[in-house]
Design a protein around this motif. Sequence first.
Motif, PDB file in Angstrom:
ATOM      1  N   LEU A 414       0.801  -1.222   0.000  1.00  0.00           N
ATOM      2  CA  LEU A 414       0.000   0.000   0.000  1.00  0.00           C
ATOM      3  C   LEU A 414       0.836   1.275   0.000  1.00  0.00           C
ATOM      4  O   LEU A 414       0.529   2.224  -0.704  1.00  0.00           O
ATOM      5  CB  LEU A 414      -0.947  -0.003   1.209  1.00  0.00           C
ATOM      6  CG  LEU A 414      -2.068  -1.038   1.147  1.00  0.00           C
ATOM      7  CD1 LEU A 414      -2.912  -1.001   2.405  1.00  0.00           C
ATOM      8  CD2 LEU A 414      -2.949  -0.816  -0.078  1.00  0.00           C
ATOM      9  N   GLU A 415       1.881   1.312   0.835  1.00  0.00           N
ATOM     10  CA  GLU A 415       2.662   2.553   0.931  1.00  0.00           C
ATOM     11  C   GLU A 415       3.980   2.466   0.172  1.00  0.00           C
ATOM     12  O   GLU A 415       4.810   3.355   0.266  1.00  0.00           O
ATOM     13  CB  GLU A 415       2.937   2.877   2.406  1.00  0.00           C
ATOM     14  CG  GLU A 415       1.707   3.353   3.165  1.00  0.00           C
ATOM     15  CD  GLU A 415       1.300   2.383   4.264  1.00  0.00           C
ATOM     16  OE1 GLU A 415       2.174   1.719   4.824  1.00  0.00           O
ATOM     17  OE2 GLU A 415       0.089   2.287   4.534  1.00  0.00           O
ATOM     18  N   ARG A 416       4.169   1.382  -0.585  1.00  0.00           N
ATOM     19  CA  ARG A 416       5.387   1.194  -1.376  1.00  0.00           C
ATOM     20  C   ARG A 416       4.999   0.926  -2.830  1.00  0.00           C
ATOM     21  O   ARG A 416       5.157  -0.183  -3.337  1.00  0.00           O
ATOM     22  CB  ARG A 416       6.200   0.014  -0.828  1.00  0.00           C
ATOM     23  CG  ARG A 416       6.617   0.148   0.619  1.00  0.00           C
ATOM     24  CD  ARG A 416       7.745   1.139   0.771  1.00  0.00           C
ATOM     25  NE  ARG A 416       8.307   1.111   2.118  1.00  0.00           N
ATOM     26  CZ  ARG A 416       9.337   1.840   2.499  1.00  0.00           C
ATOM     27  NH1 ARG A 416       9.910   2.658   1.626  1.00  0.00           N
ATOM     28  NH2 ARG A 416       9.796   1.778   3.729  1.00  0.00           N
ATOM     29  N   PRO A 417       4.479   1.939  -3.526  1.00  0.00           N
ATOM     30  CA  PRO A 417       3.976   1.712  -4.892  1.00  0.00           C
ATOM     31  C   PRO A 417       5.059   1.280  -5.874  1.00  0.00           C
ATOM     32  O   PRO A 417       4.739   0.726  -6.939  1.00  0.00           O
ATOM     33  CB  PRO A 417       3.391   3.081  -5.277  1.00  0.00           C
ATOM     34  CG  PRO A 417       4.060   4.059  -4.380  1.00  0.00           C
ATOM     35  CD  PRO A 417       4.324   3.339  -3.096  1.00  0.00           C
ATOM     36  N   GLU A 418       6.332   1.532  -5.520  1.00  0.00           N
ATOM     37  CA  GLU A 418       7.405   1.139  -6.432  1.00  0.00           C
ATOM     38  C   GLU A 418       7.667  -0.366  -6.414  1.00  0.00           C
ATOM     39  O   GLU A 418       8.352  -0.900  -7.289  1.00  0.00           O
ATOM     40  CB  GLU A 418       8.704   1.893  -6.075  1.00  0.00           C
ATOM     41  CG  GLU A 418       9.414   1.434  -4.803  1.00  0.00           C
ATOM     42  CD  GLU A 418       8.791   1.948  -3.504  1.00  0.00           C
ATOM     43  OE1 GLU A 418       9.329   1.642  -2.427  1.00  0.00           O
ATOM     44  OE2 GLU A 418       7.763   2.660  -3.591  1.00  0.00           O
ATOM     45  N   ARG A 419       7.127  -1.038  -5.405  1.00  0.00           N
ATOM     46  CA  ARG A 419       7.363  -2.482  -5.309  1.00  0.00           C
ATOM     47  C   ARG A 419       6.337  -3.262  -6.126  1.00  0.00           C
ATOM     48  O   ARG A 419       5.186  -2.851  -6.251  1.00  0.00           O
ATOM     49  CB  ARG A 419       7.317  -2.923  -3.840  1.00  0.00           C
ATOM     50  CG  ARG A 419       8.446  -2.322  -3.025  1.00  0.00           C
ATOM     51  CD  ARG A 419       8.473  -2.868  -1.619  1.00  0.00           C
ATOM     52  NE  ARG A 419       9.479  -2.180  -0.815  1.00  0.00           N
ATOM     53  CZ  ARG A 419       9.657  -2.356   0.480  1.00  0.00           C
ATOM     54  NH1 ARG A 419       8.890  -3.214   1.128  1.00  0.00           N
ATOM     55  NH2 ARG A 419      10.582  -1.679   1.135  1.00  0.00           N
ATOM     56  N   PRO A 420       6.744  -4.421  -6.657  1.00  0.00           N
ATOM     57  CA  PRO A 420       5.830  -5.175  -7.530  1.00  0.00           C
ATOM     58  C   PRO A 420       4.716  -5.856  -6.738  1.00  0.00           C
ATOM     59  O   PRO A 420       4.876  -6.193  -5.566  1.00  0.00           O
ATOM     60  CB  PRO A 420       6.754  -6.222  -8.167  1.00  0.00           C
ATOM     61  CG  PRO A 420       7.856  -6.419  -7.153  1.00  0.00           C
ATOM     62  CD  PRO A 420       8.065  -5.072  -6.530  1.00  0.00           C
ATOM     63  N   LEU A 421       3.592  -6.073  -7.418  1.00  0.00           N
ATOM     64  CA  LEU A 421       2.522  -6.891  -6.851  1.00  0.00           C
ATOM     65  C   LEU A 421       2.982  -8.349  -6.866  1.00  0.00           C
ATOM     66  O   LEU A 421       3.685  -8.777  -7.785  1.00  0.00           O
ATOM     67  CB  LEU A 421       1.240  -6.746  -7.655  1.00  0.00           C
ATOM     68  CG  LEU A 421       0.332  -5.549  -7.341  1.00  0.00           C
ATOM     69  CD1 LEU A 421       0.998  -4.227  -7.665  1.00  0.00           C
ATOM     70  CD2 LEU A 421      -0.984  -5.673  -8.114  1.00  0.00           C
ATOM     71  N   MET A 422       2.588  -9.089  -5.849  1.00  0.00           N
ATOM     72  CA  MET A 422       2.968 -10.499  -5.753  1.00  0.00           C
ATOM     73  C   MET A 422       1.706 -11.359  -5.812  1.00  0.00           C
ATOM     74  O   MET A 422       0.716 -11.055  -5.148  1.00  0.00           O
ATOM     75  CB  MET A 422       3.727 -10.774  -4.460  1.00  0.00           C
ATOM     76  CG  MET A 422       5.007  -9.981  -4.312  1.00  0.00           C
ATOM     77  SD  MET A 422       5.899 -10.372  -2.778  1.00  0.00           S
ATOM     78  CE  MET A 422       4.748  -9.772  -1.519  1.00  0.00           C
ATOM     79  N   CYS A 423       1.772 -12.433  -6.584  1.00  0.00           N
ATOM     80  CA  CYS A 423       0.600 -13.296  -6.755  1.00  0.00           C
ATOM     81  C   CYS A 423       0.992 -14.775  -6.645  1.00  0.00           C
ATOM     82  O   CYS A 423       2.167 -15.131  -6.723  1.00  0.00           O
ATOM     83  CB  CYS A 423      -0.044 -13.070  -8.123  1.00  0.00           C
ATOM     84  SG  CYS A 423      -0.983 -11.535  -8.274  1.00  0.00           S
ATOM     85  N   ARG A 424      -0.023 -15.597  -6.464  1.00  0.00           N
ATOM     86  CA  ARG A 424       0.127 -17.041  -6.579  1.00  0.00           C
ATOM     87  C   ARG A 424      -1.232 -17.598  -6.972  1.00  0.00           C
ATOM     88  O   ARG A 424      -2.273 -17.065  -6.553  1.00  0.00           O
ATOM     89  CB  ARG A 424       0.584 -17.659  -5.259  1.00  0.00           C
ATOM     90  CG  ARG A 424       1.003 -19.103  -5.385  1.00  0.00           C
ATOM     91  CD  ARG A 424       2.338 -19.281  -6.095  1.00  0.00           C
ATOM     92  NE  ARG A 424       2.577 -20.681  -6.415  1.00  0.00           N
ATOM     93  CZ  ARG A 424       3.781 -21.178  -6.641  1.00  0.00           C
ATOM     94  NH1 ARG A 424       4.852 -20.411  -6.582  1.00  0.00           N
ATOM     95  NH2 ARG A 424       3.927 -22.459  -6.935  1.00  0.00           N
ATOM     96  N   PHE A 425      -1.229 -18.654  -7.776  1.00  0.00           N
ATOM     97  CA  PHE A 425      -2.473 -19.168  -8.329  1.00  0.00           C
ATOM     98  C   PHE A 425      -2.668 -20.633  -7.959  1.00  0.00           C
ATOM     99  O   PHE A 425      -1.715 -21.417  -7.941  1.00  0.00           O
ATOM    100  CB  PHE A 425      -2.477 -19.011  -9.851  1.00  0.00           C
ATOM    101  CG  PHE A 425      -2.242 -17.591 -10.303  1.00  0.00           C
ATOM    102  CD1 PHE A 425      -3.305 -16.722 -10.495  1.00  0.00           C
ATOM    103  CD2 PHE A 425      -0.949 -17.111 -10.502  1.00  0.00           C
ATOM    104  CE1 PHE A 425      -3.093 -15.405 -10.891  1.00  0.00           C
ATOM    105  CE2 PHE A 425      -0.723 -15.800 -10.904  1.00  0.00           C
ATOM    106  CZ  PHE A 425      -1.801 -14.943 -11.090  1.00  0.00           C
ATOM    107  N   ASP A 426      -3.900 -20.969  -7.679  1.00  0.00           N
ATOM    108  CA  ASP A 426      -4.340 -22.346  -7.418  1.00  0.00           C
ATOM    109  C   ASP A 426      -3.516 -23.036  -6.319  1.00  0.00           C
ATOM    110  O   ASP A 426      -2.684 -23.905  -6.584  1.00  0.00           O
ATOM    111  CB  ASP A 426      -4.313 -23.172  -8.702  1.00  0.00           C
ATOM    112  CG  ASP A 426      -5.394 -24.256  -8.671  1.00  0.00           C
ATOM    113  OD1 ASP A 426      -6.216 -24.252  -7.720  1.00  0.00           O
ATOM    114  OD2 ASP A 426      -5.407 -25.102  -9.571  1.00  0.00           O
ATOM    115  N   ILE A 427      -3.806 -22.634  -5.088  1.00  0.00           N
ATOM    116  CA  ILE A 427      -3.170 -23.232  -3.921  1.00  0.00           C
ATOM    117  C   ILE A 427      -4.194 -24.112  -3.206  1.00  0.00           C
ATOM    118  O   ILE A 427      -5.316 -23.678  -2.937  1.00  0.00           O
ATOM    119  CB  ILE A 427      -2.668 -22.143  -2.948  1.00  0.00           C
ATOM    120  CG1 ILE A 427      -1.659 -21.232  -3.650  1.00  0.00           C
ATOM    121  CG2 ILE A 427      -2.057 -22.759  -1.693  1.00  0.00           C
ATOM    122  CD1 ILE A 427      -1.318 -19.993  -2.831  1.00  0.00           C
ATOM    123  N   ILE A 428      -3.816 -25.362  -2.918  1.00  0.00           N
ATOM    124  CA  ILE A 428      -4.692 -26.241  -2.137  1.00  0.00           C
ATOM    125  C   ILE A 428      -4.017 -26.471  -0.791  1.00  0.00           C
ATOM    126  O   ILE A 428      -2.850 -26.861  -0.717  1.00  0.00           O
ATOM    127  CB  ILE A 428      -4.930 -27.576  -2.857  1.00  0.00           C
ATOM    128  CG1 ILE A 428      -5.647 -27.318  -4.188  1.00  0.00           C
ATOM    129  CG2 ILE A 428      -5.759 -28.517  -1.981  1.00  0.00           C
ATOM    130  CD1 ILE A 428      -5.862 -28.560  -5.023  1.00  0.00           C
TER     131      ILE A 428
END
Length: 446
Positions: A414-428
């Motif tokens: 939120l307060e570090r817009p220069e940092r990349p978004l991090m994601c992960r998909f399909d976790i069981i």
Amino acid sequence: VSLCLTDSCEEQSGEESCDNFTDLNLSHCFMGTSLYVRLLLYTRSNLDCGRELDHHRLSSQPLFNLSRPTAFVIHGYRPTGAPPIWIDHIVHLLAEQEDMNVIVVDWNKGAANLNYFTAVTYTREAARNLTGFIMTMEEEGAALSSLHLIGVSLGAHLAGFVGANLKGKIGRITGLDPAGPMFTSTTPEERLDPSDAMFVDVLHTDMDSFGLRGAHGHIDFYANGGVDQPGCPKTIFAGKSYFVCDHQRSVFLFLCALNRTCSLTGYPCSSYGDFLDGRCLQCEAFKPASCPVLGYDISRWRETLLRLGQTKVFFSTTASLPYKKLSYRVDMVTWNQYLRWGVVYIRLHSGRHFTEARVDHKLLRLEQYTSTRLLAQFDEDLQHIQKISLRISTGNVIGPRYKIRLLRIRFTPLERPERPLMCRFDIIMDENMEVAFRPLPCNSPH
């Protein structure tokens, strides 16, 4: 600049001695004190050696330059009579912001009474005294719009009375946890309120005890919801600290903001609960500027706040310096077969270091194809996140362990817009069991 280490030290020139804050003790408080207001001037030329100002002959003090902005620091109730421990700190930090006059309003004779109600009564008289001094300043060329009154606790209302006496023409009043007792059910005329200055900002830290509930400025900052502060004692066995810690935290948060070691961002919201639920993590009304930040330089948001009217903003802190939490917006899409309720624990890992956020202020509903938004706040700022671990605790200890499937989880700093978004998909994952994964760029398909 000479350093005054005693009550009567001399300048190197040998001409004048320093004027220090009135130091009283418990015996004065038992007997009671009558109001006497002293105004101690500090500038960049005499940061460690106060000069008492004559209320009527301003020209008698050559260090007092009326063309500079002036900040008045106004303390509150002093039940022990001792000088506030933060006075020297705030004087030095204000002088670092810009070349200004810093005037400490010493009304310790009046504030030092075991009878709090006597001190409350004296705030009106002290306000009339300070109002007269400011009117003399104006007559000699000072602009009311260049004045900033910073009031702590009872001093916040004293500042408000001065502002009301001057028809709201003071440039700014900052109220640090305005006092609650004797002011809870009063009208705006009997306490600090937005009409007392051209701009009023307020910080709340102890609304359930010594502080005042509600909103009383153009912008009101609520640290940790404005009530219990992290690191403060929760039982009376801690002694004096149990009573004053939450209330005093307002001063220490403001000092930290002045020192620019804390960047405490406030998020506009209707309540702290909604803020914790992740419902108020954008500041559309403040663009192109960012969300409001606690501290001295509020000019970026001033016009927007005056247009919006009274605005409440919320933030959370850690227990100690630099108080700032690192905040992520976490968006999850669940696809588990059975409805589950639980709380979420998230760890960010960087090498051997990790920091954990517990989203446990309420149970979250996790069901088939449901989007859930969380606010995850971490005590440490780890820059290069190599691994994330996640656990969803449902409290289920005797029944079968159910699977929880996350189609997607996304972390937005939120307060570090220069940092990349991090994601992960399909976790069981199994409920109550931790799963670890390496974060991926959010534009990656898997």
